[in-house]
Scaffold this motif. Structure first.
Motif, PDB file in Angstrom:
ATOM      1  N   TYR A  20      39.199  64.047  80.639  1.00  0.00           N
ATOM      2  CA  TYR A  20      38.333  64.766  81.334  1.00  0.00           C
ATOM      3  C   TYR A  20      38.346  65.533  82.331  1.00  0.00           C
ATOM      4  CZ  TYR A  20      34.790  61.848  78.287  1.00  0.00           C
ATOM      5  OH  TYR A  20      34.317  61.333  77.768  1.00  0.00           O
ATOM      6  N   LEU A  21      39.881  65.192  83.094  1.00  0.00           N
ATOM      7  CA  LEU A  21      40.505  65.675  84.030  1.00  0.00           C
ATOM      8  C   LEU A  21      40.890  67.442  83.330  1.00  0.00           C
ATOM      9  CD1 LEU A  21      41.854  63.275  86.756  1.00  0.00           C
ATOM     10  CD2 LEU A  21      40.120  64.640  86.523  1.00  0.00           C
ATOM     11  N   LEU A  32      31.597  62.555  84.036  1.00  0.00           N
ATOM     12  CA  LEU A  32      32.464  61.363  82.509  1.00  0.00           C
ATOM     13  C   LEU A  32      33.382  60.684  82.926  1.00  0.00           C
ATOM     14  CD1 LEU A  32      31.867  65.170  80.618  1.00  0.00           C
ATOM     15  CD2 LEU A  32      30.312  62.584  80.289  1.00  0.00           C
ATOM     16  N   ALA A  33      34.173  61.624  84.034  1.00  0.00           N
ATOM     17  CA  ALA A  33      35.323  60.296  84.028  1.00  0.00           C
ATOM     18  C   ALA A  33      35.233  59.817  84.650  1.00  0.00           C
ATOM     19  CB  ALA A  33      36.717  61.515  84.553  1.00  0.00           C
ATOM     20  N   SER A  73      38.473  74.140  80.897  1.00  0.00           N
ATOM     21  CA  SER A  73      37.675  75.024  81.495  1.00  0.00           C
ATOM     22  C   SER A  73      37.623  76.070  83.205  1.00  0.00           C
ATOM     23  CB  SER A  73      36.474  74.225  80.824  1.00  0.00           C
ATOM     24  OG  SER A  73      36.347  73.344  81.587  1.00  0.00           O
ATOM     25  N   ASP A  81      32.615  67.372  83.689  1.00  0.00           N
ATOM     26  CA  ASP A  81      34.110  66.590  83.220  1.00  0.00           C
ATOM     27  C   ASP A  81      34.170  65.709  84.850  1.00  0.00           C
ATOM     28  OD1 ASP A  81      35.021  67.705  80.843  1.00  0.00           O
ATOM     29  OD2 ASP A  81      35.350  69.278  82.118  1.00  0.00           O
ATOM     30  N   PHE A  82      34.141  65.402  85.771  1.00  0.00           N
ATOM     31  CA  PHE A  82      34.174  64.534  86.684  1.00  0.00           C
ATOM     32  C   PHE A  82      33.052  62.959  86.251  1.00  0.00           C
ATOM     33  CE2 PHE A  82      36.465  67.866  89.172  1.00  0.00           C
ATOM     34  CZ  PHE A  82      37.769  67.569  89.109  1.00  0.00           C
ATOM     35  N   GLY A  97      40.085  68.209  80.334  1.00  0.00           N
ATOM     36  CA  GLY A  97      38.481  69.125  79.927  1.00  0.00           C
ATOM     37  C   GLY A  97      38.248  69.574  81.582  1.00  0.00           C
ATOM     38  N   PHE A  98      38.171  69.253  82.257  1.00  0.00           N
ATOM     39  CA  PHE A  98      38.458  70.181  83.592  1.00  0.00           C
ATOM     40  C   PHE A  98      39.346  71.577  83.545  1.00  0.00           C
ATOM     41  CE2 PHE A  98      39.174  70.426  88.007  1.00  0.00           C
ATOM     42  CZ  PHE A  98      37.964  71.195  88.345  1.00  0.00           C
TER      43      PHE A  98
END
Lengths: 356, 311
Positions: free
Chosen positions: A155-156, B285-286, A162, B282-283, A158-159
């Protein structure tokens, strides 16, 4: 060849055979259930990878990435460290390489590529080393912590892609492309096969040499086979927790970097997804032995390319590759084969904790 | 104060699927298995629930939505599907002696793969599918829901949440008081002694796996029912969090309940933060994975500090 070694080889080949046949049967079953034109999609799946240069080259390109990921998994599993974070580590390597090359667009190609590879190996290694360290100092199960750390990083990452690294001129969630000078030469256009394949073969040769001919490789395998014995023999078993984890992460990271340098040229959200799990499947089928990694990687690349051919050419849309992978996991470790074939396969299984 | 009761009340609702999965996983944990398949079993349950409701509501015999039948069908289908897949996993790991951990991994992979492959076929769509499931009954809302503080906190929950609490009590009783529970625990802590009694420890493990599958399937169905929709990757790491909740809860039903509440509270807080602070998604989700990892590290460090044994 000595008798035990021959028995070991036979066992591995049998395990390999069972896994291939099982996976093929399941693929047939899935296509039969999911496709409206069974025979056409069957042909696509099994013969598609050989039908034209594009599929064939892509299959080899994928195998070259899987060799690195498979080595990454084998290094950890062979020494009884369960690195489940391959997904995040591949992603970390690819993003690190992209960030470095986008930050240094005018560097000379050898320098830029060298730095990118170093950065990607370090990024993957750091992520995996963290779990090894936690296991040593706090007794946290590395298979859970590496999975979780990797999931967080997915996820990081992905951050990052994007957000800070996003290409402002693109509508997709992706970074800009790396400068053409950094792109590895294609060997077999129009397919994705590039000189990255040579790097994989080099890594494979190095791993075979290290595991067979050096003290490091010997101790490595000893710790994997019997940690207690290794400890009594005076081997620093703590070193063989953090070092294999870091090395495993580094190889995963490099797999991500070569995917970027040889095939994709830019990092997109989730673009490495699945390579970490495939690496584990490759290592399991290969019984964690470096010499068996190449055929195993080719097998998975073949299955995956066949599945892609089906997805492009027929009405089957689903993710049949992961179902096939799951079957292979299952069949390779199922000791049912022992009873069937009366081999000593169980001793050679990819390690696993005995039921507590 | 009112915010706190709302936040906690939301947390109790969010806790239900997690609690169901964790209680199921508690059985396998006590039987001495590291059941990493929880995540995949939840995924299967959520999908099976959606597929069943989708199939039934397409049939002309199904009366117009509005009664609780759709929810019941979803819960039963999800639970049964979870149990069936778990049976396969159990037979593989206990009878065929596949490596337990790798078989669990395979179950998770199989679950995600098969669900994606079937979603297009059975739901007619690979994305979000909304379903005709009316909201669950909230039996105490009308009578007690307006009580100060406690009303928001306890009495506006739906019937499944109360049922999950009841299941915790039942599970706790079975584990600690019944002969079956004693033998189940022995299959994990001392399989030799159980074998001496003429009981096969593997059989108890197999039962534990199926129970965990039924519970995780129910958990997945609860997710589908609570949203009245199917969303890909619906489980979103809940199986892993449930696994950690079992560890943090000291492998006791009460402890697991407390750990689940902590996670659910964090989830409710992060939902709130997402609305207020505009943190990148995103944060958010993490976050479950980060909290789980932090809890794992914190729990291990705490054990170390208290002079606990090194594993």
């Amino acid at each position: 060849m000595k008798a035990p070694a021959r028995a070991a080889l036979t066992a591995r080949l049998l395990g390999f055979g069972v896994a291939i046949v099982g996976a093929a049967l399941l693929a047939i079953l899935l296509l039969w259930g999911l496709s409206s034109s069974f025979s056409a999609s069957l042909e696509l799946f099994f013969l598609g990878p050989f039908r034209n240069a594009w599929y064939f080259g892509n299959m080899l390109a994928e195998a070259s990435v899987l060799v690195l990921a498979g080595l990454g998994a084998a290094v950890a599993f062979g020494s009884r460290n369960f690195n489940l974070g391959g997904e995040g580590q591949v992603y970390a390597g690819a993003i690190a390489a992209a960030a470095i090359l986008l930050g240094l667009p005018t560097a000379s190609p050898p320098l830029g590529i060298g730095l990118a590879l170093l950065g990607s190996a370090l990024a993957g290694a750091a992520l995996a080393w963290f779990s090894g360290r936690l296991k040593l100092s706090l007794g946290v199960d590395e298979l859970i912590s590496s999975f979780l750390a990797s999931a967080i990083f997915v996820y990081l990452g992905g951050f990052l892609i994007s957000g800070p690294l996003q290409d402002p001129s693109s509508n997709f969630q992706s970074t800009a492309s790396i400068a053409p000078a950094f792109r590895l030469a294609r060997l077999f256009p129009p397919s994705n096969l590039s000189t990255a394949a040579f790097a994989s073969l080099f890594a494979l040769g190095l791993a075979m040499f290290l595991s067979k001919r050096t003290r490091l490789g010997f101790e490595f395998g000893l710790v994997g086979r019997n940690a207690e014995f290794a400890r009594y023999a005076g081997i620093d078993t703590g070193f063989y927790v953090t070092a294999p984890m870091a090395l495993s992460g580094a190889l995963y990271g490099l797999a991500g970097a070569f995917l970027l340098l040889g095939t994709q040229y830019k990092a997109m959200k989730g673009f490495t997804s699945g390579i970490g799990w495939s690496g584990i499947a490759v290592a399991l089928v290969a019984g964690n032995s470096p010499s068996a990694i190449l055929p195993s990687a080719l097998l998975f690349a073949y299955l995956d390319t066949g599945a892609k051919a089906v997805m492009i050419g027929s009405d089957v849309t689903g993710d049949i590759v992961s179902v096939i992978q799951a079957t292979v996991f299952f069949l390779v470790t199922a000791r049912a084969a022992d009873g069937l074939f009366g081999t000593r396969a169980s001793r050679l299984r990819a390690g696993g904790k005995k039921a507590r | 104060m009112k915010d706190l009761s709302v936040l906690c009340g939301d947390a109790l609702g969010l806790m239900t699927p997690l609690l169901l999965a964790a209680i199921g996983g508690l059985f396998t944990e006590l039987a001495g298995m590291l059941n990493i398949a929880l995540e995949g079993l939840i995924t299967i349950g959520a999908f099976a629930a959606a597929a069943a409701v989708h199939a039934v509501s397409a049939s002309p015999h199904f009366p117009a939505a509005g009664n609780g039948a759709a929810a019941v069908i979803a819960l039963v289908a999800g639970s049964l599907a979870g149990g069936m897949v778990a049976l396969g996993y159990g037979i593989g790991s206990q009878r065929l002696k596949a490596n337990e951990f790798v078989a669990g991994l395979a179950t998770n992979l199989l679950a995600t793969g098969i669900v994606v492959a079937l979603a297009d076929r059975l739901l007619g769509n690979k994305g979000v599918v909304s379903l005709a499931i009316p909201g669950l009954a909230r039996p105490l809302e009308r009578t007690l829901g307006n009580m100060p503080f406690l009303g928001e906190l306890l009495f506006r929950q739906d019937i499944l949440t109360y049922a999950s609490w009841f299941l915790v009590i039942v599970a706790s009783f079975v584990i600690t008081k019944s002969t079956f529970g004693l033998r189940l625990r022995a299959s994990g802590s001392n399989p030799g002694a159980l074998a001496t009694l003429g009981r096969n420890p593997k059989r108890y493990r197999l039962v534990a796996v199926v129970l965990s599958g039924l519970a995780c399937g129910l958990a997945g169905a609860a997710l589908t029912v609570s949203l009245s929709a199917y969303v890909p990757d619906m489980s979103a790491g809940r199986g892993w969090i449930a696994l950690v909740a079992i560890y943090l809860g000291g492998k006791k039903a009460g402890g697991v309940l407390a750990a689940c509440f902590v996670f659910a509270f964090a989830e409710s807080l992060s939902n709130y933060a997402q609305g207020v602070l505009r943190v990148p998604s995103d944060f958010i989700l993490a976050l479950p994975y980060a909290i789980t990892l932090a809890a794992l590290i914190g729990g291990a460090a705490w054990k170390r500090l208290r002079g606990g044994q090194i594993r």
